[in-house]
Design a protein around this motif. Structure first.
Motif, short mmCIF file in Angstrom:
data_model
loop_
_atom_site.label_atom_id
_atom_site.label_comp_id
_atom_site.label_asym_id
_atom_site.label_seq_id
_atom_site.Cartn_x
_atom_site.Cartn_y
_atom_site.Cartn_z
N ALA A 3 -2.72 12.61 -3.63
CA ALA A 3 -1.59 11.73 -4.23
C ALA A 3 -0.66 12.24 -5.18
O ALA A 3 0.52 12.07 -5.29
N ALA A 4 -1.00 13.56 -5.88
CA ALA A 4 -0.36 14.33 -6.65
C ALA A 4 0.71 14.83 -5.91
O ALA A 4 2.15 15.24 -6.19
N GLN A 5 0.18 15.51 -4.71
CA GLN A 5 1.06 16.23 -3.83
C GLN A 5 2.47 15.12 -3.29
O GLN A 5 3.47 15.24 -3.12
N LEU A 6 2.04 13.86 -2.90
CA LEU A 6 2.81 12.91 -2.40
C LEU A 6 3.59 12.36 -3.69
O LEU A 6 5.11 12.30 -3.01
N MET A 7 3.36 12.34 -4.86
CA MET A 7 4.17 12.01 -5.94
C MET A 7 5.11 13.05 -6.04
O MET A 7 6.45 12.80 -6.37
N ALA A 8 4.87 14.41 -6.05
CA ALA A 8 5.75 15.51 -6.13
C ALA A 8 6.77 15.34 -5.00
O ALA A 8 8.08 15.98 -5.45
N ALA A 9 6.46 15.14 -3.95
CA ALA A 9 7.49 15.16 -2.77
C ALA A 9 8.48 13.96 -2.87
O ALA A 9 9.51 14.00 -1.99
N ARG A 10 8.27 13.08 -3.71
CA ARG A 10 9.14 11.83 -3.82
C ARG A 10 10.49 12.37 -4.25
O ARG A 10 11.04 13.13 -4.76
N LEU A 54 0.91 -1.25 -0.10
CA LEU A 54 0.08 -0.18 -0.08
C LEU A 54 0.74 1.20 -0.01
O LEU A 54 0.18 2.40 0.55
N SER A 55 2.03 1.07 -0.68
CA SER A 55 3.01 2.41 -0.56
C SER A 55 2.65 3.14 -1.76
O SER A 55 3.45 4.31 -1.75
N HIS A 56 2.05 2.84 -2.86
CA HIS A 56 1.78 3.72 -4.10
C HIS A 56 1.19 5.03 -3.57
O HIS A 56 0.03 4.92 -2.57
N PRO A 57 1.50 6.18 -4.02
CA PRO A 57 0.91 7.66 -3.33
C PRO A 57 -0.71 7.57 -3.58
O PRO A 57 -1.18 8.14 -2.58
#
Length: 153
Positions: free
Chosen positions: A146-153, A80-83
């Motif tokens: 999720a978009a925010q989480l992906m951008a923070a990667r 369950l680690s996908h953003p």
């Protein structure tokens, strides 16, 4: 027999080429996260990815898969680690949960191609996914998160 790659594993399945991919995934591969909803590509519960593109597996014949890689909800991440999955849990999106694997797969496909979607982008990408519980506002919020989480990667 059909040879295909599902979630990174090469499988040989005993299915008629005209069999919908949904049934090959559920009955032959034993992956039951992808749901049967309507059988006519109207609800989105059966959404999987073919080479990263969201498709309705209930109307996609096995013969059309060929060499393309199939990803189901089980293959999105093991933990369950996908953003998108993280955002779904963080914002408590599911109510009954039946449609959620299809919703998540559609959202993941959108974010793979549009890193900062607008509400309009989200509405367009998710328009084929029905939620009988009406959690659309939480779904949209989770896609933005999720978009925010992906951008923070």
């Amino acid at each position: 027999m059909a040879r295909m790659t599902i979630n990174g594993k090469s499988l040989e399945l005993k299915v008629d080429p005209s069999t919908p991919l949904l049934w090959a995934i559920r009955e032959q591969a034993g992956l039951t996260g992808t749901k049967y909803g309507c059988g006519v590509a109207m609800c989105g519960a059966c959404t999987v990815h073919l080479d990263g593109v969201a498709v309705r597996s209930c109307v996609t014949p096995v013969s059309s898969v060929g060499e393309r890689k199939v990803t189901t909800i089980e293959g999105l991440s093991r933990d369950l680690s996908h953003p998108v999955q993280k955002a779904w849990l963080e914002l408590d999106v599911p109510q009954c949960g039946y449609c959620q694997s299809g919703q998540i797969m559609s959202a993941a496909a959108l974010l793979a191609h549009t890193s900062q979607p607008t509400d309009e982008d989200i509405d367009a990408a998710m328009s084929g996914n029905l939620c009988r519980c009406g959690t659309y506002q939480r779904i949209r919020a989770a896609i933005h998160r999720a978009a925010q989480l992906m951008a923070a990667r």
